[in-house]
Scaffold this motif. Structure first.
Motif, PDB file in Angstrom:
ATOM      1  N   SER A 241       0.862  -1.176   0.000  1.00 31.62           N
ATOM      2  CA  SER A 241       0.000   0.000   0.000  1.00 31.62           C
ATOM      3  C   SER A 241       0.896   1.223   0.000  1.00 31.62           C
ATOM      4  O   SER A 241       1.950   1.224   0.641  1.00 31.62           O
ATOM      5  N   SER A 242       0.475   2.249  -0.724  1.00 34.68           N
ATOM      6  CA  SER A 242       1.255   3.484  -0.746  1.00 34.68           C
ATOM      7  C   SER A 242       0.956   4.339   0.486  1.00 34.68           C
ATOM      8  O   SER A 242       1.644   5.313   0.733  1.00 34.68           O
ATOM      9  N   ARG A 243      -0.063   3.958   1.247  1.00 33.10           N
ATOM     10  CA  ARG A 243      -0.438   4.705   2.460  1.00 33.10           C
ATOM     11  C   ARG A 243      -0.185   3.857   3.693  1.00 33.10           C
ATOM     12  O   ARG A 243      -0.358   2.637   3.673  1.00 33.10           O
ATOM     13  N   ARG A 244       0.154   4.527   4.757  1.00 31.81           N
ATOM     14  CA  ARG A 244       0.390   3.827   6.020  1.00 31.81           C
ATOM     15  C   ARG A 244      -0.880   3.127   6.515  1.00 31.81           C
ATOM     16  O   ARG A 244      -0.829   2.037   7.067  1.00 31.81           O
ATOM     17  N   ASP A 245      -2.054   3.748   6.295  1.00 28.98           N
ATOM     18  CA  ASP A 245      -3.309   3.163   6.762  1.00 28.98           C
ATOM     19  C   ASP A 245      -4.029   2.367   5.668  1.00 28.98           C
ATOM     20  O   ASP A 245      -5.173   1.968   5.850  1.00 28.98           O
ATOM     21  N   GLY A 246      -3.369   2.111   4.543  1.00 29.56           N
ATOM     22  CA  GLY A 246      -3.990   1.364   3.448  1.00 29.56           C
ATOM     23  C   GLY A 246      -4.046  -0.129   3.742  1.00 29.56           C
ATOM     24  O   GLY A 246      -3.255  -0.653   4.527  1.00 29.56           O
ATOM     25  N   THR A 247      -4.990  -0.808   3.092  1.00 26.66           N
ATOM     26  CA  THR A 247      -5.151  -2.251   3.314  1.00 26.66           C
ATOM     27  C   THR A 247      -4.355  -3.092   2.326  1.00 26.66           C
ATOM     28  O   THR A 247      -4.115  -4.261   2.576  1.00 26.66           O
ATOM     29  N   GLY A 248      -3.984  -2.518   1.196  1.00 29.55           N
ATOM     30  CA  GLY A 248      -3.314  -3.314   0.178  1.00 29.55           C
ATOM     31  C   GLY A 248      -4.291  -4.152  -0.624  1.00 29.55           C
ATOM     32  O   GLY A 248      -3.908  -5.139  -1.247  1.00 29.55           O
ATOM     33  N   LEU A 249      -5.579  -3.782  -0.610  1.00 28.52           N
ATOM     34  CA  LEU A 249      -6.586  -4.529  -1.358  1.00 28.52           C
ATOM     35  C   LEU A 249      -7.048  -3.832  -2.634  1.00 28.52           C
ATOM     36  O   LEU A 249      -7.613  -4.470  -3.516  1.00 28.52           O
ATOM     37  N   GLY A 250      -6.821  -2.539  -2.773  1.00 27.14           N
ATOM     38  CA  GLY A 250      -7.373  -1.780  -3.888  1.00 27.14           C
ATOM     39  C   GLY A 250      -7.043  -2.342  -5.257  1.00 27.14           C
ATOM     40  O   GLY A 250      -7.937  -2.574  -6.078  1.00 27.14           O
ATOM     41  N   LEU A 251      -5.774  -2.565  -5.532  1.00 29.96           N
ATOM     42  CA  LEU A 251      -5.381  -3.086  -6.845  1.00 29.96           C
ATOM     43  C   LEU A 251      -5.744  -4.556  -7.001  1.00 29.96           C
ATOM     44  O   LEU A 251      -6.044  -5.010  -8.111  1.00 29.96           O
ATOM     45  N   THR A 252      -5.716  -5.298  -5.911  1.00 28.52           N
ATOM     46  CA  THR A 252      -6.118  -6.706  -5.978  1.00 28.52           C
ATOM     47  C   THR A 252      -7.584  -6.814  -6.375  1.00 28.52           C
ATOM     48  O   THR A 252      -7.952  -7.593  -7.255  1.00 28.52           O
ATOM     49  N   ILE A 253      -8.421  -6.023  -5.739  1.00 29.09           N
ATOM     50  CA  ILE A 253      -9.848  -6.024  -6.057  1.00 29.09           C
ATOM     51  C   ILE A 253     -10.062  -5.534  -7.483  1.00 29.09           C
ATOM     52  O   ILE A 253     -10.840  -6.125  -8.241  1.00 29.09           O
ATOM     53  N   ALA A 254      -9.362  -4.462  -7.878  1.00 34.88           N
ATOM     54  CA  ALA A 254      -9.491  -3.941  -9.243  1.00 34.88           C
ATOM     55  C   ALA A 254      -9.118  -5.027 -10.257  1.00 34.88           C
ATOM     56  O   ALA A 254      -9.840  -5.238 -11.248  1.00 34.88           O
ATOM     57  N   ARG A 255      -8.021  -5.710 -10.022  1.00 33.86           N
ATOM     58  CA  ARG A 255      -7.593  -6.782 -10.942  1.00 33.86           C
ATOM     59  C   ARG A 255      -8.643  -7.883 -11.024  1.00 33.86           C
ATOM     60  O   ARG A 255      -9.001  -8.342 -12.107  1.00 33.86           O
ATOM     61  N   ASP A 256      -9.165  -8.308  -9.886  1.00 34.94           N
ATOM     62  CA  ASP A 256     -10.165  -9.377  -9.873  1.00 34.94           C
ATOM     63  C   ASP A 256     -11.441  -8.952 -10.607  1.00 34.94           C
ATOM     64  O   ASP A 256     -12.052  -9.753 -11.320  1.00 34.94           O
ATOM     65  N   LEU A 257     -11.843  -7.702 -10.436  1.00 32.82           N
ATOM     66  CA  LEU A 257     -13.046  -7.214 -11.117  1.00 32.82           C
ATOM     67  C   LEU A 257     -12.829  -7.130 -12.630  1.00 32.82           C
ATOM     68  O   LEU A 257     -13.724  -7.470 -13.409  1.00 32.82           O
ATOM     69  N   VAL A 258     -11.661  -6.692 -13.044  1.00 34.35           N
ATOM     70  CA  VAL A 258     -11.354  -6.649 -14.478  1.00 34.35           C
ATOM     71  C   VAL A 258     -11.340  -8.075 -15.040  1.00 34.35           C
ATOM     72  O   VAL A 258     -11.886  -8.333 -16.118  1.00 34.35           O
ATOM     73  N   GLN A 259     -10.759  -9.009 -14.311  1.00 30.73           N
ATOM     74  CA  GLN A 259     -10.750 -10.408 -14.763  1.00 30.73           C
ATOM     75  C   GLN A 259     -12.166 -10.965 -14.855  1.00 30.73           C
ATOM     76  O   GLN A 259     -12.478 -11.713 -15.784  1.00 30.73           O
ATOM     77  N   ALA A 260     -13.031 -10.612 -13.922  1.00 32.37           N
ATOM     78  CA  ALA A 260     -14.423 -11.067 -13.971  1.00 32.37           C
ATOM     79  C   ALA A 260     -15.124 -10.546 -15.221  1.00 32.37           C
ATOM     80  O   ALA A 260     -16.060 -11.177 -15.728  1.00 32.37           O
ATOM     81  N   HIS A 261     -14.670  -9.416 -15.737  1.00 34.64           N
ATOM     82  CA  HIS A 261     -15.205  -8.845 -16.981  1.00 34.64           C
ATOM     83  C   HIS A 261     -14.520  -9.435 -18.213  1.00 34.64           C
ATOM     84  O   HIS A 261     -14.764  -8.983 -19.329  1.00 34.64           O
TER      85      HIS A 261
END
Length: 186
Positions: free
Chosen positions: A140-160
């Motif tokens: 994550s680029s932020r200290r309080d980030g979860t590290g899920l944003g790009l993972t979720i984005a990738r999975d959603l693009v793959q679902a499409h």
């Protein structure tokens, strides 16, 4: 929404949309470990997704972020509007949180596919994070980030039926590419 103040009335639809998206985000994030949510496909104008992104995106200090769409034509794709919005929102939010104040989305068609390059002017992605970008909870680029944003984005693009890739990164910014079919995946 009951306020008679014209300024409040003007921002209410955007605020209601943002609240609905936030509730859906919480729900789908909690369900992420189980599976990618089912898609509700319909025609979606890329320009409309970008307009929503432009309306809701602001830099951490509150100033507006410049969002520009450059497209060969007025692209309409078969997609789940909310999920595809989330793809663009996750990528854009990461860029803004890292320091970008300008995003260019360059869209073109190639062999029945829509390619959208999301180009930011941020500081780039550190070398140590590049190999883990799409791994949950790893970067994550932020200290309080979860590290899920790009993972979720990738999975959603793959679902499409598509792919999400990091095309380039450097001190002058990064480019992510969303590659999806213009028509519904089979």
């Amino acid at each position: 929404s009951m306020s008679q103040d014209p300024d409040v009335q003007k921002v209410t639809p955007t605020l209601v949309k943002a609240i609905d998206r936030a509730a859906a985000l919480c729900s789908t994030t909690l369900n992420f470990a189980r599976e990618t949510p089912p898609l509700t496909l319909a025609p979606v104008r890329l320009a409309d997704l970008v307009a929503d992104l432009r309306a809701e995106l602001a830099a951490p200090q509150g100033e507006a972020v410049q969002v520009t769409l450059i497209e060969e034509t007025d692209f309409v794709l078969q997609a789940d509007r909310d999920q595809m919005y989330r793809v663009f929102s996750n990528i854009a939010s990461n860029a803004v949180n890292a320091g970008a104040d300008s995003l260019r989305l360059v869209a073109r068609q190639e062999a029945g596919r829509l390619l959208v390059d999301i180009i930011d002017n941020g500081p780039g992605i550190p070398e140590e994070g590049r190999g883990r970008l799409f791994q949950p909870f790893q970067f994550s680029s932020r200290r309080d980030g979860t590290g899920l944003g790009l993972t979720i984005a990738r999975d959603l693009v793959q679902a499409h039926g598509g792919t999400l890739t990091l095309e380039r990164t450097g001190t002058d910014g990064s480019t992510f590419r969303v590659d999806v079919p213009l028509h519904a995946p089979v």
